[in-house]
Design a protein around this motif. Sequence first.
Motif, PDB file in Angstrom:
ATOM      1  N   ILE A 109       0.855  -1.182   0.000  1.00 30.64           N
ATOM      2  CA  ILE A 109       0.000   0.000   0.000  1.00 30.64           C
ATOM      3  C   ILE A 109       0.890   1.230   0.000  1.00 30.64           C
ATOM      4  O   ILE A 109       1.674   1.436   0.917  1.00 30.64           O
ATOM      5  CB  ILE A 109      -0.942   0.000   1.215  1.00 30.64           C
ATOM      6  N   TYR A 110       0.748   2.027  -1.056  1.00 33.52           N
ATOM      7  CA  TYR A 110       1.601   3.195  -1.241  1.00 33.52           C
ATOM      8  C   TYR A 110       0.941   4.445  -0.658  1.00 33.52           C
ATOM      9  O   TYR A 110      -0.245   4.459  -0.365  1.00 33.52           O
ATOM     10  CB  TYR A 110       1.927   3.375  -2.725  1.00 33.52           C
ATOM     11  N   ASP A 111       1.707   5.495  -0.517  1.00 32.06           N
ATOM     12  CA  ASP A 111       1.295   6.641   0.290  1.00 32.06           C
ATOM     13  C   ASP A 111       0.113   7.423  -0.266  1.00 32.06           C
ATOM     14  O   ASP A 111      -0.809   7.759   0.468  1.00 32.06           O
ATOM     15  CB  ASP A 111       2.474   7.597   0.472  1.00 32.06           C
ATOM     16  N   GLY A 112       0.105   7.754  -1.564  1.00 34.83           N
ATOM     17  CA  GLY A 112      -0.995   8.551  -2.079  1.00 34.83           C
ATOM     18  C   GLY A 112      -0.698   9.089  -3.468  1.00 34.83           C
ATOM     19  O   GLY A 112       0.287   8.727  -4.110  1.00 34.83           O
TER      20      GLY A 112
ATOM     21  N   ALA B 238      -0.983  -0.449   6.106  1.00 32.23           N
ATOM     22  CA  ALA B 238      -1.169  -1.908   6.001  1.00 32.23           C
ATOM     23  C   ALA B 238      -2.057  -2.425   7.123  1.00 32.23           C
ATOM     24  O   ALA B 238      -2.947  -3.256   6.898  1.00 32.23           O
ATOM     25  CB  ALA B 238       0.194  -2.600   6.025  1.00 32.23           C
ATOM     26  N   GLY B 239      -1.851  -1.947   8.340  1.00 35.05           N
ATOM     27  CA  GLY B 239      -2.632  -2.428   9.473  1.00 35.05           C
ATOM     28  C   GLY B 239      -4.100  -2.064   9.373  1.00 35.05           C
ATOM     29  O   GLY B 239      -4.979  -2.889   9.664  1.00 35.05           O
ATOM     30  N   ALA B 240      -4.398  -0.842   8.959  1.00 31.87           N
ATOM     31  CA  ALA B 240      -5.792  -0.408   8.877  1.00 31.87           C
ATOM     32  C   ALA B 240      -6.561  -1.200   7.829  1.00 31.87           C
ATOM     33  O   ALA B 240      -7.710  -1.610   8.049  1.00 31.87           O
ATOM     34  CB  ALA B 240      -5.863   1.091   8.573  1.00 31.87           C
ATOM     35  N   PHE B 241      -5.946  -1.441   6.670  1.00 27.61           N
ATOM     36  CA  PHE B 241      -6.619  -2.227   5.639  1.00 27.61           C
ATOM     37  C   PHE B 241      -6.726  -3.697   6.050  1.00 27.61           C
ATOM     38  O   PHE B 241      -7.721  -4.363   5.742  1.00 27.61           O
ATOM     39  CB  PHE B 241      -5.884  -2.091   4.305  1.00 27.61           C
ATOM     40  N   LEU B 242      -5.723  -4.213   6.745  1.00 29.00           N
ATOM     41  CA  LEU B 242      -5.767  -5.611   7.185  1.00 29.00           C
ATOM     42  C   LEU B 242      -6.950  -5.861   8.110  1.00 29.00           C
ATOM     43  O   LEU B 242      -7.709  -6.819   7.924  1.00 29.00           O
ATOM     44  CB  LEU B 242      -4.453  -5.971   7.881  1.00 29.00           C
ATOM     45  N   LEU B 243      -7.140  -4.999   9.113  1.00 27.57           N
ATOM     46  CA  LEU B 243      -8.243  -5.216  10.050  1.00 27.57           C
ATOM     47  C   LEU B 243      -9.594  -5.027   9.364  1.00 27.57           C
ATOM     48  O   LEU B 243     -10.540  -5.784   9.616  1.00 27.57           O
ATOM     49  CB  LEU B 243      -8.124  -4.257  11.239  1.00 27.57           C
ATOM     50  N   GLY B 244      -9.697  -4.039   8.472  1.00 31.69           N
ATOM     51  CA  GLY B 244     -10.948  -3.843   7.758  1.00 31.69           C
ATOM     52  C   GLY B 244     -11.296  -5.039   6.889  1.00 31.69           C
ATOM     53  O   GLY B 244     -12.470  -5.463   6.825  1.00 31.69           O
ATOM     54  N   ALA B 245     -10.290  -5.613   6.217  1.00 31.58           N
ATOM     55  CA  ALA B 245     -10.532  -6.799   5.389  1.00 31.58           C
ATOM     56  C   ALA B 245     -10.970  -7.984   6.243  1.00 31.58           C
ATOM     57  O   ALA B 245     -11.841  -8.773   5.843  1.00 31.58           O
ATOM     58  CB  ALA B 245      -9.268  -7.144   4.599  1.00 31.58           C
ATOM     59  N   ALA B 246     -10.376  -8.118   7.433  1.00 34.97           N
ATOM     60  CA  ALA B 246     -10.774  -9.208   8.335  1.00 34.97           C
ATOM     61  C   ALA B 246     -12.220  -9.033   8.794  1.00 34.97           C
ATOM     62  O   ALA B 246     -12.972 -10.012   8.917  1.00 34.97           O
ATOM     63  CB  ALA B 246      -9.834  -9.258   9.535  1.00 34.97           C
ATOM     64  N   ALA B 247     -12.630  -7.783   9.052  1.00 37.63           N
ATOM     65  CA  ALA B 247     -14.014  -7.533   9.449  1.00 37.63           C
ATOM     66  C   ALA B 247     -14.977  -7.912   8.329  1.00 37.63           C
ATOM     67  O   ALA B 247     -16.034  -8.514   8.574  1.00 37.63           O
ATOM     68  CB  ALA B 247     -14.193  -6.063   9.832  1.00 37.63           C
ATOM     69  N   LEU B 248     -14.618  -7.576   7.083  1.00 38.12           N
ATOM     70  CA  LEU B 248     -15.493  -7.912   5.958  1.00 38.12           C
ATOM     71  C   LEU B 248     -15.510  -9.413   5.697  1.00 38.12           C
ATOM     72  O   LEU B 248     -16.535  -9.956   5.275  1.00 38.12           O
ATOM     73  CB  LEU B 248     -15.049  -7.146   4.714  1.00 38.12           C
ATOM     74  N   TYR B 249     -14.393 -10.100   5.933  1.00 41.01           N
ATOM     75  CA  TYR B 249     -14.409 -11.559   5.845  1.00 41.01           C
ATOM     76  C   TYR B 249     -15.426 -12.125   6.832  1.00 41.01           C
ATOM     77  O   TYR B 249     -16.220 -13.014   6.509  1.00 41.01           O
ATOM     78  CB  TYR B 249     -13.028 -12.138   6.126  1.00 41.01           C
ATOM     79  N   ASN B 250     -15.426 -11.575   8.041  1.00 35.48           N
ATOM     80  CA  ASN B 250     -16.331 -12.064   9.082  1.00 35.48           C
ATOM     81  C   ASN B 250     -17.776 -11.691   8.797  1.00 35.48           C
ATOM     82  O   ASN B 250     -18.698 -12.413   9.185  1.00 35.48           O
ATOM     83  CB  ASN B 250     -15.893 -11.485  10.438  1.00 35.48           C
ATOM     84  N   TYR B 251     -17.987 -10.596   8.094  1.00 40.52           N
ATOM     85  CA  TYR B 251     -19.342 -10.117   7.808  1.00 40.52           C
ATOM     86  C   TYR B 251     -19.982 -10.858   6.637  1.00 40.52           C
ATOM     87  O   TYR B 251     -21.196 -11.094   6.626  1.00 40.52           O
ATOM     88  CB  TYR B 251     -19.271  -8.617   7.505  1.00 40.52           C
TER      89      TYR B 251
ATOM     90  N   LEU C 290      -2.816  -9.066   2.173  1.00 39.89           N
ATOM     91  CA  LEU C 290      -2.361  -7.943   2.990  1.00 39.89           C
ATOM     92  C   LEU C 290      -1.382  -8.395   4.067  1.00 39.89           C
ATOM     93  O   LEU C 290      -0.407  -7.701   4.368  1.00 39.89           O
ATOM     94  CB  LEU C 290      -3.566  -7.249   3.628  1.00 39.89           C
ATOM     95  N   LEU C 291      -1.643  -9.556   4.652  1.00 44.94           N
ATOM     96  CA  LEU C 291      -0.719 -10.069   5.657  1.00 44.94           C
ATOM     97  C   LEU C 291       0.636 -10.393   5.030  1.00 44.94           C
ATOM     98  O   LEU C 291       1.690 -10.112   5.616  1.00 44.94           O
ATOM     99  CB  LEU C 291      -1.315 -11.313   6.320  1.00 44.94           C
ATOM    100  N   ASN C 292       0.620 -10.958   3.824  1.00 43.62           N
ATOM    101  CA  ASN C 292       1.881 -11.185   3.114  1.00 43.62           C
ATOM    102  C   ASN C 292       2.607  -9.865   2.865  1.00 43.62           C
ATOM    103  O   ASN C 292       3.839  -9.777   2.973  1.00 43.62           O
ATOM    104  CB  ASN C 292       1.623 -11.884   1.777  1.00 43.62           C
ATOM    105  N   GLY C 293       1.841  -8.826   2.511  1.00 42.69           N
ATOM    106  CA  GLY C 293       2.443  -7.533   2.215  1.00 42.69           C
ATOM    107  C   GLY C 293       3.128  -6.898   3.402  1.00 42.69           C
ATOM    108  O   GLY C 293       4.043  -6.092   3.229  1.00 42.69           O
ATOM    109  N   THR C 294       2.701  -7.247   4.623  1.00 44.89           N
ATOM    110  CA  THR C 294       3.345  -6.656   5.804  1.00 44.89           C
ATOM    111  C   THR C 294       4.766  -7.158   6.007  1.00 44.89           C
ATOM    112  O   THR C 294       5.502  -6.601   6.830  1.00 44.89           O
ATOM    113  CB  THR C 294       2.543  -6.947   7.084  1.00 44.89           C
ATOM    114  N   SER C 295       5.170  -8.188   5.264  1.00 45.86           N
ATOM    115  CA  SER C 295       6.517  -8.735   5.451  1.00 45.86           C
ATOM    116  C   SER C 295       7.603  -7.691   5.194  1.00 45.86           C
ATOM    117  O   SER C 295       8.718  -7.804   5.721  1.00 45.86           O
ATOM    118  CB  SER C 295       6.735  -9.945   4.531  1.00 45.86           C
ATOM    119  N   VAL C 296       7.286  -6.671   4.400  1.00 45.45           N
ATOM    120  CA  VAL C 296       8.270  -5.634   4.118  1.00 45.45           C
ATOM    121  C   VAL C 296       8.648  -4.866   5.381  1.00 45.45           C
ATOM    122  O   VAL C 296       9.710  -4.253   5.452  1.00 45.45           O
ATOM    123  CB  VAL C 296       7.736  -4.675   3.025  1.00 45.45           C
ATOM    124  N   PHE C 297       7.781  -4.908   6.404  1.00 52.01           N
ATOM    125  CA  PHE C 297       8.020  -4.150   7.629  1.00 52.01           C
ATOM    126  C   PHE C 297       8.729  -4.957   8.716  1.00 52.01           C
ATOM    127  O   PHE C 297       8.908  -4.443   9.825  1.00 52.01           O
ATOM    128  CB  PHE C 297       6.688  -3.637   8.186  1.00 52.01           C
TER     129      PHE C 297
END
Length: 639
Positions: A192-195, A213-226, A242-249
Amino acid sequence: MTEDMMSFYSGDKPGGTPGLLPQPYYWWEAGALMGALIDYWYYTGDTRWNALATEGLLFQTGPNNDYMPPNQTVTEGNDDQGFWGMAVMTAAEYNFDNPPPGKPQWLSLAQAVFNTQAARWDTEDCGGGLRWQIFTWNNGYDYKNSISQACFFNLAARLALYTGNQSYADWADKAWDWMVATNLINPEYYYIYDGTHINNCSEITPYQWTYNAGAFLLGAAALYNYTTGPVQSVWRDRVDGLLNGTSVFFTGPNKDIMTEVACEPVDLCDLDQQSFKAYLSRWMAATTKWAPWTYDRIKPLLQSSAQAAAGTCRGGANGRMCGLKWNQGPKWDGSTGVGQQMAAMEVVLGNMIGQSHGPVTDRKGGTSKGDPGAGGQDMGRNDPLQRAGAWPPVSQGGRAGAWILMLLTVLGVVGGCVFVLVDEGNGMEEQIEGVGDVVTVAGGMGRRRDGNKLRKESPNILGAMVAAGSLEKERGGAVNRSDSDRTLRGDEDEMGVGEVKRGAEHVDKPVGEPPSIKVPHPRNRKPLRTTLLAKQHQRQWSKSRRNYWGDNDGSGETVVGDLVKDKNVDNNNRVEAVSAPPPKKRRQSDPGSDSNKDKVTLPRKGPPRKGVRWSDTVEGSLRLDAQQTYSAYWESECY
């Protein structure tokens, strides 16, 4: 860790304002702090900070109960408002103590933030998205950044899950689709790039930050659950991506220590960025409740990062303050602040997620009362103070008087600056000594001597002028500048600290051509398009000649150009390719006359890799500023 974090808070002290951190911290981080206190209670059961958090969250709601307080009009952005909205959403999900009757409730406050932001969805530029800033007069109104979309997406997804209302999920889908359409989410690696600026929506600012990355990860998890069925499978894939993408950090010997990679390696994390790891830690842990299969991947990363973070908590006056850099072994890096404490606290608390109850909904244990229409009338684009009832409408005569006063003020400021900066004895040379505490002005963004940014402030009327006040000895002694050769000179003839010498011997003496820099192939990185910054290095001077020195950058390729080694020069002075952050979440261009005059060709070389295109050469520019450092900027296709 929590107690030391709260030692920075002054909202509960005499003269303080509930919900606000002292200067230089911005309003949004106080909202993030309130969310951290809710997390502390959620994980520990300790109610010590509950009353303080409730007071702060309610005091800052603003007259329309939507976190648009008039006193934040000058600086408030969509992301700033979003952090307060996410804090009260967490309060509803965790069944945090409800506010007293007659006060706005947690769920209704979150809905109010969502409603005001949905009203700002802008289809005129870039086909959608939220602008960074809410108000037209703020620097950054022309920028659509990922964190504003991330907060909106996160809040919409969680509201959909909590309330069961499909309209929130539809908005979350819209935000996600826009991010993908603009390439702010890389569809292959889920980076996820800056803008992007609205004047060229296809040009991406490619910095990556943990909190996006964290904000989109949690939102995606909520939609999976919904969701259910095939749609749920889509969101499961996105959670994994998204979880794979966090590996850069995650860096360190085992690639398992959380790092703010865009600024930590070059010691350029500003006050905002020092707290970003707190939010990735917070949201990674929360993700495991809505996407349980991620626990076995997330928990080891939180554990190793927590151990590393705790190893830095041995500084400050009390010997236990936490540092920013967790991947440098068990030692304190010399930095302290709200962000450092919050990040360390959140990553440690996250290790308790397995023993903590899951979030509730209004159908399963939730007690917070909502208001689907809350905040809907307060879009917050025009005349916010008038709508809040702060002042009556302005008459025509009042408007005319205001313009006259503004004109007189501007003329007075310009006249004062000219009086201070122009030497009456030599009109062509700028007087540098005693200008004040603004050391560098570039792209309309100033930087104070202590390193703190002047965020979202009006551009300096003198443009990209480089100024220096009382110069520091370790910066190389006194500095002089002439308009005719655009050169800043160092301490060639042992000028005193803060002294500006004049005369022919100090004017029109060129310093030579800028060096060429051979950039080694960055190793151990996945391909992505990014902007690089050659690490700023001090200009070195010799009594016998005016040259620059450098040495190997550690990869076997030497720095070349007008660079020579000298026995009196420390060989640690080297140029290396590293990532660098933009000012306040986005890159600021430098329009200065100095910065674009001297060009340098920077060859990029590297082994062929699947899916990666290397540029043969790219152009950049060198700029020597008042701190006597060269900065080389360039674009490349791979990092």
